[in-house]
Write a protein that holds these residues in place. Structure first.
Motif, PDB file in Angstrom:
ATOM      1  N   GLU A  64       0.838  -1.195   0.000  1.00 47.42           N
ATOM      2  CA  GLU A  64       0.000   0.000   0.000  1.00 47.42           C
ATOM      3  C   GLU A  64       0.871   1.242   0.000  1.00 47.42           C
ATOM      4  O   GLU A  64       1.781   1.378   0.824  1.00 47.42           O
ATOM      5  CB  GLU A  64      -0.899   0.018   1.231  1.00 47.42           C
ATOM      6  CG  GLU A  64      -1.819   1.224   1.282  1.00 47.42           C
ATOM      7  CD  GLU A  64      -2.719   1.207   2.488  1.00 47.42           C
ATOM      8  OE1 GLU A  64      -2.405   1.930   3.456  1.00 47.42           O
ATOM      9  OE2 GLU A  64      -3.718   0.471   2.467  1.00 47.42           O
ATOM     10  N   LEU A  65       0.597   2.141  -0.932  1.00 47.79           N
ATOM     11  CA  LEU A  65       1.280   3.427  -0.975  1.00 47.79           C
ATOM     12  C   LEU A  65       0.588   4.320   0.040  1.00 47.79           C
ATOM     13  O   LEU A  65      -0.569   4.686  -0.127  1.00 47.79           O
ATOM     14  CB  LEU A  65       1.209   4.041  -2.374  1.00 47.79           C
ATOM     15  CG  LEU A  65       1.877   5.400  -2.538  1.00 47.79           C
ATOM     16  CD1 LEU A  65       3.384   5.286  -2.326  1.00 47.79           C
ATOM     17  CD2 LEU A  65       1.586   5.975  -3.914  1.00 47.79           C
ATOM     18  N   VAL A  79       5.432   3.504  -9.629  1.00 50.94           N
ATOM     19  CA  VAL A  79       4.087   2.911  -9.585  1.00 50.94           C
ATOM     20  C   VAL A  79       3.729   2.355 -10.965  1.00 50.94           C
ATOM     21  O   VAL A  79       3.189   1.257 -11.086  1.00 50.94           O
ATOM     22  CB  VAL A  79       3.035   3.936  -9.100  1.00 50.94           C
ATOM     23  CG1 VAL A  79       1.621   3.443  -9.355  1.00 50.94           C
ATOM     24  CG2 VAL A  79       3.230   4.232  -7.621  1.00 50.94           C
ATOM     25  N   THR A  83       2.864  -1.553 -11.401  1.00 48.66           N
ATOM     26  CA  THR A  83       1.482  -1.930 -11.696  1.00 48.66           C
ATOM     27  C   THR A  83       1.172  -2.096 -13.173  1.00 48.66           C
ATOM     28  O   THR A  83       0.188  -2.733 -13.522  1.00 48.66           O
ATOM     29  CB  THR A  83       0.509  -0.875 -11.134  1.00 48.66           C
ATOM     30  OG1 THR A  83       0.766   0.383 -11.786  1.00 48.66           O
ATOM     31  CG2 THR A  83       0.642  -0.739  -9.635  1.00 48.66           C
ATOM     32  N   ALA A  90      -1.664   6.029 -13.005  1.00 46.83           N
ATOM     33  CA  ALA A  90      -0.633   6.001 -11.960  1.00 46.83           C
ATOM     34  C   ALA A  90      -0.625   7.317 -11.189  1.00 46.83           C
ATOM     35  O   ALA A  90      -0.500   7.331  -9.964  1.00 46.83           O
ATOM     36  CB  ALA A  90       0.738   5.734 -12.575  1.00 46.83           C
ATOM     37  N   LEU A  93      -3.580   7.411  -8.874  1.00 52.36           N
ATOM     38  CA  LEU A  93      -3.357   6.502  -7.752  1.00 52.36           C
ATOM     39  C   LEU A  93      -2.430   7.143  -6.726  1.00 52.36           C
ATOM     40  O   LEU A  93      -2.703   7.141  -5.534  1.00 52.36           O
ATOM     41  CB  LEU A  93      -2.760   5.184  -8.256  1.00 52.36           C
ATOM     42  CG  LEU A  93      -2.723   4.062  -7.238  1.00 52.36           C
ATOM     43  CD1 LEU A  93      -2.949   2.737  -7.953  1.00 52.36           C
ATOM     44  CD2 LEU A  93      -1.427   4.011  -6.496  1.00 52.36           C
ATOM     45  N   LYS A  99      -3.370   4.196  -1.066  1.00 54.28           N
ATOM     46  CA  LYS A  99      -4.006   3.296  -2.024  1.00 54.28           C
ATOM     47  C   LYS A  99      -3.238   1.982  -2.079  1.00 54.28           C
ATOM     48  O   LYS A  99      -2.023   1.954  -1.954  1.00 54.28           O
ATOM     49  CB  LYS A  99      -4.009   3.890  -3.432  1.00 54.28           C
ATOM     50  CG  LYS A  99      -4.892   5.090  -3.611  1.00 54.28           C
ATOM     51  CD  LYS A  99      -6.331   4.685  -3.710  1.00 54.28           C
ATOM     52  CE  LYS A  99      -7.173   5.910  -4.032  1.00 54.28           C
ATOM     53  NZ  LYS A  99      -8.533   5.610  -4.248  1.00 54.28           N
ATOM     54  N   THR A 100      -3.966   0.899  -2.320  1.00 53.59           N
ATOM     55  CA  THR A 100      -3.352  -0.412  -2.481  1.00 53.59           C
ATOM     56  C   THR A 100      -2.794  -0.529  -3.892  1.00 53.59           C
ATOM     57  O   THR A 100      -3.478  -0.251  -4.860  1.00 53.59           O
ATOM     58  CB  THR A 100      -4.389  -1.520  -2.234  1.00 53.59           C
ATOM     59  OG1 THR A 100      -4.872  -1.396  -0.899  1.00 53.59           O
ATOM     60  CG2 THR A 100      -3.786  -2.900  -2.435  1.00 53.59           C
ATOM     61  N   LEU A 101      -1.523  -0.931  -3.991  1.00 54.70           N
ATOM     62  CA  LEU A 101      -0.889  -1.127  -5.292  1.00 54.70           C
ATOM     63  C   LEU A 101      -1.039  -2.562  -5.763  1.00 54.70           C
ATOM     64  O   LEU A 101      -1.388  -2.818  -6.903  1.00 54.70           O
ATOM     65  CB  LEU A 101       0.594  -0.768  -5.228  1.00 54.70           C
ATOM     66  CG  LEU A 101       0.936   0.685  -4.896  1.00 54.70           C
ATOM     67  CD1 LEU A 101       2.444   0.869  -4.842  1.00 54.70           C
ATOM     68  CD2 LEU A 101       0.319   1.618  -5.902  1.00 54.70           C
ATOM     69  N   LYS A 102      -0.720  -3.511  -4.899  1.00 59.24           N
ATOM     70  CA  LYS A 102      -0.796  -4.937  -5.250  1.00 59.24           C
ATOM     71  C   LYS A 102      -1.227  -5.719  -4.021  1.00 59.24           C
ATOM     72  O   LYS A 102      -0.860  -5.393  -2.903  1.00 59.24           O
ATOM     73  CB  LYS A 102       0.577  -5.455  -5.706  1.00 59.24           C
ATOM     74  CG  LYS A 102       1.057  -4.919  -7.027  1.00 59.24           C
ATOM     75  CD  LYS A 102       1.115  -6.028  -8.025  1.00 59.24           C
ATOM     76  CE  LYS A 102       1.619  -5.469  -9.348  1.00 59.24           C
ATOM     77  NZ  LYS A 102       1.794  -6.478 -10.320  1.00 59.24           N
ATOM     78  N   LEU A 117       9.887   2.032  -4.076  1.00 58.99           N
ATOM     79  CA  LEU A 117       9.026   3.184  -3.816  1.00 58.99           C
ATOM     80  C   LEU A 117       9.627   4.127  -2.784  1.00 58.99           C
ATOM     81  O   LEU A 117       9.547   5.346  -2.923  1.00 58.99           O
ATOM     82  CB  LEU A 117       7.634   2.718  -3.378  1.00 58.99           C
ATOM     83  CG  LEU A 117       6.780   2.138  -4.497  1.00 58.99           C
ATOM     84  CD1 LEU A 117       5.648   1.297  -3.935  1.00 58.99           C
ATOM     85  CD2 LEU A 117       6.237   3.257  -5.376  1.00 58.99           C
TER      86      LEU A 117
END
Length: 127
Positions: A64-65, A79, A83, A90, A93, A99-102, A117
């Motif tokens: 999560e970012l 990002v 992603t 991006a 986001l 926000k959840t990235l993966k 990141l």
């Protein structure tokens, strides 16, 4: 409202299109603040089963970012790399952080994403 039995509810849902059932699930998740997830049923192993579950190490993580930080452009680049999103997606986001990235990422991959990141200036949480 009439008292419905479980069997009546199941019969009703069985006649709905899958798309309507998916919408119903989403509505219930939003209303009740829960997430529908498959449930693994454990065999009856006695009192030792809960202790064994507590010892297991987490193998899948959610990246999560938490915040973009001062170098937003660099974070957007990373990002996009992670992603596969387009530039606008991006950017949106990153600006909408947290926000959840993966989700469901292996520990090594999650830590690598976190390092990239953070090197770019973002703040990341692994859950």
């Amino acid at each position: 409202m009439a008292d419905l039995t479980s069997e009546q509810v199941v019969d009703y849902l069985s006649n709905l299109p899958v798309i309507q059932i998916a919408g119903l699930i989403k509505t219930l998740e939003d209303k009740w603040g829960v997430k529908a997830a498959p449930v693994a049923v454990a065999a009856a192993a006695g009192p030792a089963a809960p202790a064994a579950a507590a010892v297991e190490e987490k193998t899948e993580f959610t990246v999560e970012l938490a915040a973009a930080g001062p170098n937003k452009i660099n974070v957007i680049k990373v990002v996009r790399e992670i992603t596969g999103l387009g530039l606008k997606e991006a950017k949106d986001l990153v600006e909408g952080a947290p926000k959840t990235l993966k989700e469901g990422v292996a520990k090594a991959d999650a830590e690598e994403m976190k390092k990239k990141l953070e090197d770019a200036g973002g703040k990341v949480e692994l859950k």
